[in-house]
Motif scaffolding. Structure first.
Motif, PDB file in Angstrom:
ATOM      1  N   ARG A  30       0.830  -1.203   0.000  1.00 26.32           N
ATOM      2  CA  ARG A  30       0.000   0.000   0.000  1.00 26.32           C
ATOM      3  C   ARG A  30       0.869   1.260   0.000  1.00 26.32           C
ATOM      4  O   ARG A  30       1.802   1.391   0.803  1.00 26.32           O
ATOM      5  N   GLY A  31       0.577   2.181  -0.906  1.00 18.44           N
ATOM      6  CA  GLY A  31       1.304   3.446  -0.986  1.00 18.44           C
ATOM      7  C   GLY A  31       2.507   3.423  -1.900  1.00 18.44           C
ATOM      8  O   GLY A  31       3.101   4.471  -2.156  1.00 18.44           O
TER       9      GLY A  31
ATOM     10  N   LYS B  65       7.494   5.508  -3.402  1.00 20.34           N
ATOM     11  CA  LYS B  65       6.367   5.399  -2.468  1.00 20.34           C
ATOM     12  C   LYS B  65       5.780   6.781  -2.212  1.00 20.34           C
ATOM     13  O   LYS B  65       6.452   7.814  -2.351  1.00 20.34           O
ATOM     14  N   VAL B  66       4.511   6.792  -1.835  1.00 16.33           N
ATOM     15  CA  VAL B  66       3.838   8.033  -1.448  1.00 16.33           C
ATOM     16  C   VAL B  66       4.287   8.402  -0.035  1.00 16.33           C
ATOM     17  O   VAL B  66       4.187   7.581   0.886  1.00 16.33           O
TER      18      VAL B  66
ATOM     19  N   LEU C  83      -1.399  10.277   0.986  1.00 14.36           N
ATOM     20  CA  LEU C  83      -2.060   8.974   0.889  1.00 14.36           C
ATOM     21  C   LEU C  83      -3.577   9.135   1.069  1.00 14.36           C
ATOM     22  O   LEU C  83      -4.355   8.337   0.534  1.00 14.36           O
TER      23      LEU C  83
END
Length: 273
Positions: free
Chosen positions: A194-195, A234-235, A239
């Motif tokens: 995730r992200g 990655k973020v 998010l």
């Protein structure tokens, strides 16, 4: 990694002791130097030795591409090399019979992890890139950013329990003309969690161009070395904006599935670090 035949290598200003003696009619390397070792800059490489025009092979994991410059001779050759990797990278030069002529390790510093701010119609997303793990992919992405390619593109595929994908279509669902496809860098130690941001591609492994996706859940099944999807960053901020995008209503339009009913626009994308 860049591999070149009949040319030589990038290296630091310090030279290593060549492995082949400098004897008559035998290929040898006495010195390898570089004018600069700066991430995403072109380095001019100078190699000195004897009978260099007899056949030299180079493996350099820091170079995207190496090009021999005009004016080279049997005792000195110059090359240009775009540096896309960071950290310590090996440099190896061999002759035509694969005998070692020169080995060394050079260090390409990185002042800070590059970051890109994506301004969307639902808010800003800041992405931190990882050139140490995905050098070719990060360089490709930044080339698109610097050229202004991502301005007025959209998120054209949104699946709430999977990912959000964009960077390839206009609001009218016209697919944009892209640069050449890049080599797949899956299995680089970064995971589709995730992200994270990864490159979209077709069923052909080395087919990624401009389209990317941001994982909205952990999708570790996409991490396989041979046929996975290359994560390259990655973020780090925004998010919550990703979560706003993932729940927009979607439909089938223009022959595409999972297209947002109301356009989610990428206004701009700029490197901010």
């Amino acid at each position: 990694m860049s591999v070149v035949s009949l040319c030589t290598a990038c290296g630091g200003s310090d030279s290593a002791t060549p492995n082949t003696p400098n004897t008559q009619n035998k290929v040898s390397v006495s010195e390898v130097s570089s004018d600069q070792l700066v991430y995403r800059k072109t380095s001019i490489i100078t190699v000195k030795g004897q009978n260099l025009n007899a056949g030299i092979n180079l493996t350099h994991q820091g170079c995207l591409k190496i090009t021999e410059l005009a004016g080279s001779s049997a005792t000195q050759k110059s090359f240009s090399c775009k540096l896309v990797a960071v950290g310590s990278v090996p440099v190896v030069i061999t002759d035509g019979a694969n005998n070692s002529l020169y080995t060394n390790t050079v260090t390409i510093p990185l002042a800070a992890q590059p970051q890109v701010t994506m301004s969307t119609s639902l808010g800003n997303i800041v992405i931190e890139l990882n050139p140490a793990k995905a050098p070719i992919t990060v360089d490709n992405f930044l080339n698109y950013v610097e050229s202004g390619f991502y301005v007025n593109k959209i998120f054209h595929r949104v699946i709430s329990n999977f990912m959000i994908q964009g960077g390839g279509y206009t609001a009218d669902l016209v697919q944009a003309t892209t640069q050449a496809a890049i080599k797949l860098e899956a299995g680089n130690g970064l995971s589709n969690i995730r992200g994270s941001i990864a490159m979209a591609r077709t069923s052909a492994l080395d087919s990624a161009t401009s389209q990317f996706f941001i994982n909205v859940v952990d999708n570790t099944a996409l991490d396989t070395n041979s046929g996975g999807y290359a994560v390259f960053g990655k973020v780090v901020t925004g998010l919550d904006i990703v979560d706003k995008i993932k729940v927009v209503p979607t439909s089938t339009r223009g022959g595409l599935n999972d297209v947002p009913v109301s356009t989610v626009l990428i206004n701009t994308m700029l490197q901010t670090k």
